[in-house]
Design a protein around this motif. Structure first.
Motif, PDB file in Angstrom:
ATOM      1  N   PHE A 111      25.534  -1.095  27.830  1.00  0.00           N
ATOM      2  CA  PHE A 111      25.310  -2.292  28.630  1.00  0.00           C
ATOM      3  C   PHE A 111      26.606  -2.841  29.218  1.00  0.00           C
ATOM      4  CE2 PHE A 111      21.348  -2.624  26.006  1.00  0.00           C
ATOM      5  CZ  PHE A 111      20.451  -2.559  27.072  1.00  0.00           C
ATOM      6  N   SER A 112      27.717  -2.741  28.483  1.00  0.00           N
ATOM      7  CA  SER A 112      28.983  -3.248  29.027  1.00  0.00           C
ATOM      8  C   SER A 112      29.395  -2.463  30.257  1.00  0.00           C
ATOM      9  CB  SER A 112      30.078  -3.200  27.960  1.00  0.00           C
ATOM     10  OG  SER A 112      30.351  -1.866  27.566  1.00  0.00           O
ATOM     11  N   TYR A 155      25.848  -1.520  23.010  1.00  0.00           N
ATOM     12  CA  TYR A 155      26.905  -2.372  23.588  1.00  0.00           C
ATOM     13  C   TYR A 155      27.733  -1.598  24.608  1.00  0.00           C
ATOM     14  CZ  TYR A 155      31.277  -4.820  24.153  1.00  0.00           C
ATOM     15  OH  TYR A 155      32.375  -5.415  24.707  1.00  0.00           O
ATOM     16  N   ALA A 157      26.477  -8.111  27.195  1.00  0.00           N
ATOM     17  CA  ALA A 157      26.273  -6.764  26.673  1.00  0.00           C
ATOM     18  C   ALA A 157      25.943  -6.798  25.188  1.00  0.00           C
ATOM     19  CB  ALA A 157      27.525  -5.916  26.919  1.00  0.00           C
TER      20      ALA A 157
END
Length: 205
Positions: free
Chosen positions: A170-171, A167, A193
């Motif tokens: 991807f964020s 997370y 995300a």
């Protein structure tokens, strides 16, 4: 009441403010009428040192002591909205924290899963969760309450190892791709995300 220039400080705040609220400001921050400009000016604002150029390290201050000064104290040298880059160690800590948290919580609720599964497959076998736990303890022992805990721990260890650092990765990736629109797209980025990290976790499970 009329304003009283130079009035002494009063221990009673309401009395003090009733004389002139501008007494709360530093002397250089009191608005003063400028006859030439025909408007009020604040002298302190003109006395602030100018900012330096923005560099990769943040706001570069100029001055003898390397600080941006104002009447209210030193200014910060770095933009507060900037986030430091995450290192491999950071992602590793996220993974360990996620794995530990997932393994612990799902191990604790394994007895509930055992009783729930039996109630679903054999309705009426127990009066409820509490009765199911007591019956299994009396007839089969506490070990049966943790039946299936090994694959549960293995699966959720992988889930925690991948979802938490995934997370964060991807964020930040989607934030950088969105550029200046990242703030407006914050909610969609968070959802995307989380979904991306979950897809990664499902590969191993």
């Amino acid at each position: 009441p009329p304003l009283v220039p130079g009035a002494p400080f009063s221990p009673g705040l309401p009395d003090y403010l009733s004389q002139d609220p501008t007494f709360l400001l530093p002397p250089t921050q009191v608005p003063v009428w400028d006859a030439n400009l025909r408007r009020y000016t604040v002298r302190g604002l003109g006395e602030l040192r100018s900012y330096g150029d923005y560099s990769q390290k943040g706001y570069s201050a100029q001055g003898a002591n390397g600080q941006q000064l104002s009447v209210f104290g030193p200014r910060a040298q770095f933009a507060v909205q900037r986030e430091r880059k995450l290192t491999a160690r950071d992602y590793g800590l996220f993974a360990l924290s996620g794995a530990a948290g997932c393994c612990f919580t799902h191990t604790v609720v394994t007895p509930l899963d055992v009783v729930k599964t039996r109630l679903q497959t054999s309705p009426g076998l127990y009066k409820g969760l509490q009765d199911g736990v007591k019956s299994i303890l009396d007839t089969e022992g506490w070990q049966m309450l943790f039946c299936g805990v090994q694959p549960t721990v293995a699966g959720y260890a992988w889930y925690g190892l991948t979802v938490y650092p995934g997370y964060e990765f991807f964020s930040r990736l989607y934030d950088s791709l969105a550029g200046s629109a990242a703030e407006e797209l914050h909610a969609p980025i968070v959802i995307l995300a989380g979904a991306s990290a979950t897809v990664l976790a499902c590969i191993g499970v």
